[in-house]
Motif scaffolding. Structure first.
Motif, PDB file in Angstrom:
ATOM      1  N   CYS A   1      50.637  53.069  33.586  1.00 26.33           N
ATOM      2  CA  CYS A   1      49.756  51.898  33.804  1.00 26.33           C
ATOM      3  C   CYS A   1      50.450  50.938  34.363  1.00 26.33           C
ATOM      4  CB  CYS A   1      49.187  51.842  32.766  1.00 26.33           C
ATOM      5  SG  CYS A   1      48.045  53.000  31.855  1.00 26.33           S
ATOM      6  N   THR A   2      49.835  49.891  35.343  1.00 26.13           N
ATOM      7  CA  THR A   2      50.753  49.344  36.108  1.00 26.13           C
ATOM      8  C   THR A   2      49.437  47.948  36.363  1.00 26.13           C
ATOM      9  OG1 THR A   2      52.283  48.516  37.793  1.00 26.13           O
ATOM     10  CG2 THR A   2      50.488  50.098  38.235  1.00 26.13           C
ATOM     11  N   PHE A   3      49.988  46.635  36.381  1.00 29.93           N
ATOM     12  CA  PHE A   3      49.609  45.603  36.594  1.00 29.93           C
ATOM     13  C   PHE A   3      50.395  44.551  37.329  1.00 29.93           C
ATOM     14  CE2 PHE A   3      49.719  44.631  32.098  1.00 29.93           C
ATOM     15  CZ  PHE A   3      49.989  43.546  32.127  1.00 29.93           C
ATOM     16  N   SER A   4      49.950  43.744  38.026  1.00 33.93           N
ATOM     17  CA  SER A   4      51.033  42.863  38.581  1.00 33.93           C
ATOM     18  C   SER A   4      50.306  41.447  38.812  1.00 33.93           C
ATOM     19  CB  SER A   4      51.622  43.151  40.133  1.00 33.93           C
ATOM     20  OG  SER A   4      50.532  43.301  40.869  1.00 33.93           O
ATOM     21  N   VAL A   5      51.137  40.295  38.709  1.00 34.27           N
ATOM     22  CA  VAL A   5      50.566  38.854  38.919  1.00 34.27           C
ATOM     23  C   VAL A   5      50.915  38.351  40.180  1.00 34.27           C
ATOM     24  CG1 VAL A   5      50.699  36.800  37.685  1.00 34.27           C
ATOM     25  CG2 VAL A   5      50.650  38.849  36.410  1.00 34.27           C
ATOM     26  N   GLU A   6      50.205  37.682  41.021  1.00 35.26           N
ATOM     27  CA  GLU A   6      50.341  36.635  41.782  1.00 35.26           C
ATOM     28  C   GLU A   6      49.602  35.541  41.762  1.00 35.26           C
ATOM     29  OE1 GLU A   6      49.994  38.687  45.837  1.00 35.26           O
ATOM     30  OE2 GLU A   6      50.683  40.559  45.056  1.00 35.26           O
ATOM     31  N   SER A   7      49.797  34.568  42.746  1.00 38.05           N
ATOM     32  CA  SER A   7      49.257  33.315  42.715  1.00 38.05           C
ATOM     33  C   SER A   7      48.137  33.721  43.745  1.00 38.05           C
ATOM     34  CB  SER A   7      50.026  32.048  43.581  1.00 38.05           C
ATOM     35  OG  SER A   7      49.169  31.191  43.714  1.00 38.05           O
ATOM     36  N   VAL A   8      46.983  33.050  43.711  1.00 38.59           N
ATOM     37  CA  VAL A   8      45.675  33.138  44.771  1.00 38.59           C
ATOM     38  C   VAL A   8      46.226  32.458  45.815  1.00 38.59           C
ATOM     39  CG1 VAL A   8      43.376  32.577  45.045  1.00 38.59           C
ATOM     40  CG2 VAL A   8      44.161  33.477  42.821  1.00 38.59           C
ATOM     41  N   SER A   9      46.638  31.352  45.752  1.00 40.43           N
ATOM     42  CA  SER A   9      46.762  30.420  47.075  1.00 40.43           C
ATOM     43  C   SER A   9      48.298  29.743  47.293  1.00 40.43           C
ATOM     44  CB  SER A   9      45.921  28.967  46.917  1.00 40.43           C
ATOM     45  OG  SER A   9      46.274  28.371  45.576  1.00 40.43           O
TER      46      SER A   9
ATOM     47  N   TRP B   1      45.999  20.984  35.763  1.00 41.71           N
ATOM     48  CA  TRP B   1      46.240  22.034  36.746  1.00 41.71           C
ATOM     49  C   TRP B   1      46.927  23.135  36.196  1.00 41.71           C
ATOM     50  CZ3 TRP B   1      50.513  24.492  38.253  1.00 41.71           C
ATOM     51  CH2 TRP B   1      50.459  25.238  39.440  1.00 41.71           C
ATOM     52  N   LYS B   2      46.526  24.451  36.668  1.00 40.07           N
ATOM     53  CA  LYS B   2      47.291  25.467  35.753  1.00 40.07           C
ATOM     54  C   LYS B   2      47.556  26.475  37.159  1.00 40.07           C
ATOM     55  CE  LYS B   2      44.108  26.391  32.545  1.00 40.07           C
ATOM     56  NZ  LYS B   2      43.224  25.217  32.811  1.00 40.07           N
ATOM     57  N   PRO B   3      48.418  27.419  37.026  1.00 37.17           N
ATOM     58  CA  PRO B   3      48.854  28.262  38.335  1.00 37.17           C
ATOM     59  C   PRO B   3      47.542  29.116  38.497  1.00 37.17           C
ATOM     60  CG  PRO B   3      50.534  28.366  36.675  1.00 37.17           C
ATOM     61  CD  PRO B   3      49.539  27.294  36.097  1.00 37.17           C
ATOM     62  N   ASP B   4      46.933  29.248  39.611  1.00 45.07           N
ATOM     63  CA  ASP B   4      45.961  30.104  39.766  1.00 45.07           C
ATOM     64  C   ASP B   4      46.189  31.704  39.815  1.00 45.07           C
ATOM     65  OD1 ASP B   4      47.475  29.763  41.918  1.00 45.07           O
ATOM     66  OD2 ASP B   4      45.713  29.469  43.385  1.00 45.07           O
ATOM     67  N   VAL B   5      46.417  32.274  38.584  1.00 41.92           N
ATOM     68  CA  VAL B   5      47.096  33.455  38.460  1.00 41.92           C
ATOM     69  C   VAL B   5      46.015  34.617  38.775  1.00 41.92           C
ATOM     70  CG1 VAL B   5      47.647  35.155  36.544  1.00 41.92           C
ATOM     71  CG2 VAL B   5      48.698  33.004  36.594  1.00 41.92           C
TER      72      VAL B   5
END
Length: 217
Positions: A141-149, A85-89
């Motif tokens: 420039c920008t980017f961000s990280v969230e979980s899908v679920s 299992w890995k975080p759904d980044v």
């Protein structure tokens, strides 16, 4: 004593481990640390920037804790990464991915069930600048990280290590490799911060990177 592979085959046997199921810790803290590898732009007047980086993620999965008679601190599990299992980044950005190989760099499982996972990503970002005042604008420039679920009560991303946001500050910094390659891309400042996420999705933990460039060398 068993080899890493034999230990992992036991730990990850389908009768005792289901990689579709998140560890039973709420919220699961996922520590994140980003290292820049290369920055480039097709030419000095472009608002397209390519960013290559490593993203280290660390979390605890109690199901993977093990005791080793050989005294190993960790198992090398990269060959088993699809079974873990890995975080759904989910990386939110204005732009696209560029395929890169290898994209999975390292996966270690420590005796207490802590997992260290490193992935390599290459983004082509469309950045904000002001061509009206080119070449005096400073593209960002920008980017961000969230979980899908997993919403915030279930998973929390935390900037750690060199990227940590100090308690009394709003932003931290990215670590760059000492061999950072730059082509037509002159980074003057970078920030790590926490963001509110995509409100239409609900409340999701969100971390963000801002990269500020100058047109001048």
């Amino acid at each position: 004593g068993l080899t890493d592979k034999q230990m992992l085959d036991r730990l990850l046997h389908k009768h005792r481990y289901d990689n579709r199921v998140k560890p039973k810790i709420n919220p699961l803290q996922v520590n994140v640390n980003v290292v820049l590898l290369s920055l480039s732009s097709p030419d000095e007047s472009s608002l397209h920037y390519e960013v290559e980086f490593l993203m280290h993620q660390t979390w605890t999965d109690p199901r993977l804790a093990f005791h080793d008679v050989r005294g190993r601190n960790f198992l090398n599990a990269l060959a088993h990464h699809k079974q873990i299992w890995k975080p759904d980044v989910y990386i939110l950005k204005h732009g696209s991915y560029k395929s890169i190989s290898p994209s999975e760099i390292a996966l270690r499982i420590y005796t207490n069930g802590t997992v260290l996972y490193t992935m390599r990503r290459h983004l082509v970002l469309t950045c904000e600048g002001d061509l009206q005042i080119f070449p005096f604008d400073s593209p960002m420039c920008t980017f961000s990280v969230e979980s899908v679920s997993s919403p915030r009560p279930a998973m929390a991303f935390v900037w750690t290590g060199p990227n940590k946001v100090p308690d009394d500050e709003e932003t931290g910094n990215i670590a760059a490799t000492s061999k950072l390659k730059q082509l037509n891309a002159y980074l003057i400042k970078n920030e790590t911060l926490y963001c509110d996420g995509q409100q239409w999705r609900g409340d999701y933990s969100c971390i963000q990177v801002n990269l500020h460039f100058t047109r001048d060398k």
